[in-house]
Design a protein around this motif. Structure first.
Motif, PDB file in Angstrom:
ATOM      1  N   GLY A 183      35.388   6.542  12.908  1.00 11.80           N
ATOM      2  CA  GLY A 183      35.578   5.090  13.638  1.00 11.80           C
ATOM      3  C   GLY A 183      34.327   4.256  13.410  1.00 11.80           C
ATOM      4  N   LEU A 184      33.284   4.744  12.846  1.00 16.74           N
ATOM      5  CA  LEU A 184      31.873   3.774  12.425  1.00 16.74           C
ATOM      6  C   LEU A 184      32.326   3.057  11.091  1.00 16.74           C
ATOM      7  N   THR A 185      32.798   1.749  11.428  1.00 18.30           N
ATOM      8  CA  THR A 185      33.447   1.239  10.124  1.00 18.30           C
ATOM      9  C   THR A 185      32.217   0.651   9.224  1.00 18.30           C
ATOM     10  N   ALA A 186      31.050   0.532   9.905  1.00 18.94           N
ATOM     11  CA  ALA A 186      29.918   0.100   9.199  1.00 18.94           C
ATOM     12  C   ALA A 186      29.454   1.140   8.235  1.00 18.94           C
ATOM     13  N   ALA A 241      28.166  -0.694   4.859  1.00 22.48           N
ATOM     14  CA  ALA A 241      29.445  -0.628   4.128  1.00 22.48           C
ATOM     15  C   ALA A 241      29.679  -1.688   3.293  1.00 22.48           C
ATOM     16  N   THR A 242      29.439  -2.884   3.811  1.00 20.24           N
ATOM     17  CA  THR A 242      29.878  -4.097   3.268  1.00 20.24           C
ATOM     18  C   THR A 242      28.773  -4.851   2.534  1.00 20.24           C
ATOM     19  N   PHE A 294      31.994   3.884   7.081  1.00 15.78           N
ATOM     20  CA  PHE A 294      33.258   4.263   6.282  1.00 15.78           C
ATOM     21  C   PHE A 294      34.220   3.258   6.072  1.00 15.78           C
ATOM     22  N   GLY A 295      33.898   1.890   6.409  1.00 18.12           N
ATOM     23  CA  GLY A 295      34.708   0.920   6.192  1.00 18.12           C
ATOM     24  C   GLY A 295      35.911   1.002   6.974  1.00 18.12           C
ATOM     25  N   ASP A 296      37.000   0.062   6.212  1.00 20.21           N
ATOM     26  CA  ASP A 296      38.298   0.225   7.090  1.00 20.21           C
ATOM     27  C   ASP A 296      39.111   1.143   6.199  1.00 20.21           C
TER      28      ASP A 296
END
Ligand code: NAD
Length: 493
Positions: A450-453, A137-138, A455-457
């Motif tokens: 909830g998987l920020t890796a 994600a990042t 979908f990001g924040d």
């Protein structure tokens, strides 16, 4: 008889063979991730370049995981066949540019020695998205990744790509040998910049001054690669061997189309790939975004929906007119409008060609293969497009259906109640979340958001995104993939 340098003269008439003296080759390129794709793409361009203007550009192929490719190709002296297949038939060509094969886990020191040789001037990579040990994600290095933790503690016996490359660069610097150029050929956004950022961060973790040195001294050009190369099957091996008249243990099968767009930043030289059709350009980004969003975004959408609908391959899925309409609509109405192409680029032609390529029945590209590693692929294939569409206040119906189909797929059970073999570096976490949610679209969607890796924040906080995906997921559960695709992409009239 096995394919090898000694048996090459008995190759059946019609199969093309290397047009240069392989015995005179020195190793100028080390390739990490010697899988099917490298062998059907970069190694072919290099093989062509060597035949036209011979130079010190032999390839040493390294696997960071399994010994399978080395085991198959070593007895063949590195030779293997590329079978180019379309409706008109199959053309066979023996490639000679790979002259050496190593398996890193067996002997990491040998790989470091190879990478430190002054003759090596380029390191190419196709290690899949997960080989970069980053947060998709990042794009940042995952500093808690077990291989990164291991390599920082044991720099002389690395396991990861950053571990090998940075240790080799340190040794070259100490020996007064120029750094090699790092050329990523993976499907990552800004693959060269992403690799540079990860390697620089890893170098910084080794020694803060090294990070600065890396940034000023190591070229990591971006590149866009395009050629569909399905995993080779046993039937492929048999048919190709029959055609050759010699046994090839691991040929690769591909389509006629091939594209390679590369930023021309190679301080220590490169093969004349441009004479063989590679496009050397100042900025790869527009091409790469076009390919990630149109080809890879469509491919993933077809893979998840097609698998759920019971289709084994991409061409089987595309033979269903509703799926073909959905994909054309995804390209024309949702992904295409987010692209900013340089003057002269013909998007209409590119999209037409893609549809034809997806339809190629001679390439049995399995939906299950493309469905792998979704957590690593979704961000660049679908979610970046979705962010741009949302910023423009534009609809995301088909893109959201693709994301929902991934969710339905990673629930681990297909529409007939059979288990799905979900392959993903986050597979254990996905299975946990799916088990907690049960077959409940709302709960499953909320858990996966909830998987920020992935979908990001930002996306999980945007109700336009969450509502569109959750709604599509509810429909996939209630109606099944085929019915949903038919209603989202109805026949005209
Ligand atoms: P493959 O399965 O034949 O080979 C994958 C290679 O990556 C193997 O050498 C494997 O050892 C290595 N690898 C896997 N996980 C790794 C990890 N965690 N760390 C280091 N190495 C790892 O697959 P392929 O068809 O060669 O595709 C490889 C990559 O090439 C894709 O992920 C994609 O980025 C790019 N690519 C493939 C295609 C295609 O059609 N196959 C098209 C364009 C781009």
């Amino acid at each position: 008889m096995r394919l090898s340098p000694d048996t090459l003269p008995s190759l059946r008439h019609g199969a093309q063979r290397p047009g240069y003296d392989r015995a005179a080759l020195t190793t100028g390129i080390v390739h990490l991730g010697i899988g099917a794709f490298h062998r059907a793409h970069q190694a072919v361009y290099t093989d062509d370049a060597l035949a036209r203007s011979f130079g010190p550009w032999g390839i040493a192929g390294v696997s960071l995981r399994s010994p399978d490719t080395r085991d198959a190709l070593e007895p063949q002296g590195g030779l293997y066949t590329v079978a180019v297949r379309d409706a008109a038939g199959e053309r066979l060509r023996v490639i000679g540019s790979v002259t050496q094969l190593l398996v890193a886990p067996e002997d990491p020191a040998a790989v470091l020695d190879l990478l430190t040789r002054p003759s090596v001037r380029i390191v190419t990579l196709t290690v899949t998205e997960k080989g970069y040990c980053h947060d998709p994600a990042t794009g940042a290095l995952n500093e808690a990744h077990p291989d990164i933790v291991h390599d920082l503690a044991n720099p002389e016996s690395p396991r990861s790509v950053p571990g090998f490359l940075v240790e080799a660069l340190i040794r070259r610097r100490a020996a007064g040998v120029e750094p090699f150029t790092v050329l990523s050929c993976d499907n990552l956004p800004s693959n060269g910049d992403t690799a540079a950022g990860l390697l620089r961060r890893y170098a910084e973790l080794r020694d803060p001054a090294l990070g600065t040195w890396f940034a000023g001294n190591v070229a990591c050009p971006n590149s866009m690669v395009d050629r569909i190369v399905p995993a080779t099957t046993d039937a492929d091996r048999d048919r190709v061997s029959d055609g050759l008249g010699l046994r090839d243990s691991w040929p690769v099968v591909t389509e006629p189309f091939s594209q390679w767009v590369i930023e021309d930043r190679f301080p220590t030289g490169r093969p004349a790939w441009e004479l063989e059709g590679a496009e050397l350009v100042p900025d790869v980004h527009p091409y790469e975004t076009m390919k990630l969003r149109l080809l890879n975004g469509s491919h993933s959408t077809l893979a998840y929906l097609g698998y759920l609908a019971g289709y084994e391959t991409v061409s089987d899925t595309m033979a269903d007119p509703a799926f073909a309409r959905l994909i054309r609509g995804l390209m024309d109405e949702e992904a295409g409008p987010t692209l900013h192409m340089p003057p002269g680029a013909d998007l209409g032609h590119y999209k037409d060609a893609l549809i034809e390529r997806f339809r190629n029945p001679a390439l049995r590209h399995r939906t299950w293969q493309i469905a792998m590693d979704g957590t690593q692929k979704l961000p660049q294939r679908l979610l970046g497009t979705i962010r741009d569409r949302l910023a423009a206040g534009a609809p995301i119906d088909r893109l959201a259906l693709g994301v929902a189909a991934w969710m339905r797929y990673v629930s681990g059970t297909d529409e007939a109640g059979r288990p799905i073999d979900v392959r993903d570096p986050m597979a254990a976490r996905l299975a946990e979340l799916a088990a907690e949610a049960g077959p409940d679209a709302d709960r499953l969607a909320t858990a996966l958001f909830g998987l920020t890796a992935v979908f990001g924040d930002d996306l999980p906080r945007d109700p336009r995104f969450t509502a569109a995906v959750t709604d599509a997921l509810r429909r996939l559960y209630a109606e099944g993939a085929r019915a949903v695709v038919q209603s989202v992409a109805p026949a005209a009239g």
